[in-house]
Scaffold this active site. Structure first.
Site, PDB file in Angstrom:
ATOM      1  CB  SER A  38      -0.853  -0.007   1.281  1.00 35.09           C
ATOM      2  OG  SER A  38      -1.437   1.271   1.505  1.00 35.09           O
ATOM      3  CE1 TYR A  45      -4.703  -2.148   4.837  1.00 35.90           C
ATOM      4  CE2 TYR A  45      -3.621  -0.029   4.540  1.00 35.90           C
ATOM      5  CZ  TYR A  45      -4.188  -1.169   4.009  1.00 35.90           C
ATOM      6  OH  TYR A  45      -4.224  -1.342   2.643  1.00 35.90           O
TER       7      TYR A  45
HETATM    8  C1  BGC Z   1      -6.265   1.468   1.865  1.00 34.36           C
HETATM    9  C2  BGC Z   1      -7.423   2.320   1.375  1.00 34.36           C
HETATM   10  C3  BGC Z   1      -6.971   3.743   1.147  1.00 34.36           C
HETATM   11  C4  BGC Z   1      -5.698   3.819   0.326  1.00 34.36           C
HETATM   12  C5  BGC Z   1      -5.150   5.234   0.238  1.00 34.36           C
HETATM   13  C6  BGC Z   1      -5.115   1.622   0.906  1.00 34.36           C
HETATM   14  O1  BGC Z   1      -4.046   0.809   1.290  1.00 34.36           O
HETATM   15  O2  BGC Z   1      -6.682   0.128   1.981  1.00 34.36           O
HETATM   16  O3  BGC Z   1      -8.480   2.280   2.322  1.00 34.36           O
HETATM   17  O4  BGC Z   1      -7.996   4.464   0.474  1.00 34.36           O
HETATM   18  O5  BGC Z   1      -4.718   2.989   0.884  1.00 34.36           O
HETATM   19  O6  BGC Z   1      -5.111   5.892   1.482  1.00 34.36           O
END
Ligand code: BGC
Length: 268
Positions: free
Chosen positions: A153, A166
């Site tokens: 991410s 996360y």
């Molecule tokens: C998340 C999303 C988020 C995006 C940008 C991703 O890794 O799961 O919820 O919109 O990152 O912030």
């Protein structure tokens, strides 16, 4: 017939019943791969992806497994190897969010996110690597004996208040991926990550399903649009193919420029 970068290759995509995982599974199949479509709960979603892949003339199976559970992961690999007779590509895509203000975050929320997002990558990658090492290079096949793609991410580099579990999991994915890549490169196994930005999927529905939310989100995306699963699918095909044979241990951010910190364009 158009060029198929993954012709005849066998892939597992975890968390592939919806969102980015479904997009990646379909893109790999369109590039010629047979795909095991893993899902945690939505058989109907996985079945839709399987049906679409079969309609392309490729093989596909839907396999239920919680990637955080060792026995489930073993069963996922057993089913895939039985159906396809081999494995060339693992896409560690399964991931989830359990958001909370830090002081309110429960241990269950922390563990759930770490279990799926990080431990799941460990369990799946370990079995994939065992299989890649067992088979080695295949005559007439890919230049690598195996390829692993981790779905990271932008939050492997961008801190994220209210989402500490996360962001910590994705920060972990960064060094998991790089360390694995360093260890396995001599064995001709390539390991890379994709760092998606905001992609329009169920995981971030609240960030795009009203005009107000979408306007706020677009301020963070210099390129001026939200991403779609196909954007990630295309990157996954490239990273899985020999077109990226000299790419190892990298995170490719597919984010419309979110990691350019657009807030600084007229600030700082
Ligand atoms: C998340 C999303 C988020 C995006 C940008 C991703 O890794 O799961 O919820 O919109 O990152 O912030």
């Amino acid at each position: 017939m158009t060029y198929q970068a993954l012709k005849g290759q066998k892939a597992i995509v975890t968390g592939a019943s919806s969102g980015i995982g479904a997009g990646v599974a379909l893109a790999l199949a369109a590039a010629g791969a047979d795909v095991a479509v893993n899902y945690a709960s939505s058989l109907s979603g996985a079945q839709r992806v399987v049906d679409e892949i079969k309609a392309m003339g490729r093989q596909a199976i839907a396999v239920k497994a919680d990637v955080a559970q060792e026995d489930d992961v073993q069963a996922l690999f057993d089913a895939t190897l039985t159906a396809f007779g081999g494995l060339d590509i693992l896409v560690n895509n399964a991931g989830l969010q359990q958001d909370a203000a830090f002081a309110e975050m429960t241990l269950a929320q922390w563990n759930k996110v770490m279990g799926t997002n990080l431990t799941g990558m460990f369990l799946c990658s370990r079995l994939a690597v065992k299989e890649f090492l067992r088979c080695g290079l295949k005559p007439g096949g890919s230049r690598a004996s195996g390829k692993i793609i981790c779905m990271s991410s932008v939050h492997e580099v961008i801190p994220w208040a209210g989402h500490v579990n996360y962001a910590a999991s994705k920060g972990g994915v960064k060094l998991f991926m790089q360390s694995l890549a360093q260890e396995l490169a001599p064995k001709k196994i390539r390991v890379n990550s994709i760092g998606p930005g905001a992609i329009q999927t169920p995981i971030n529905k609240a960030a795009w399903d009203t005009q107000q939310a979408l306007d706020a989100l677009l301020k963070l995306i210099p390129y001026g649009r939200i991403g779609v699963p196909e954007d990630i699918g295309k990157a996954a095909v490239w990273l899985a193919s020999d077109d990226s044979d000299y790419v190892n241990g990298q995170t490719i951010f597919v984010d419309g420029g979110m990691t350019l910190y657009p807030e600084f364009a007229d600030g700082g």
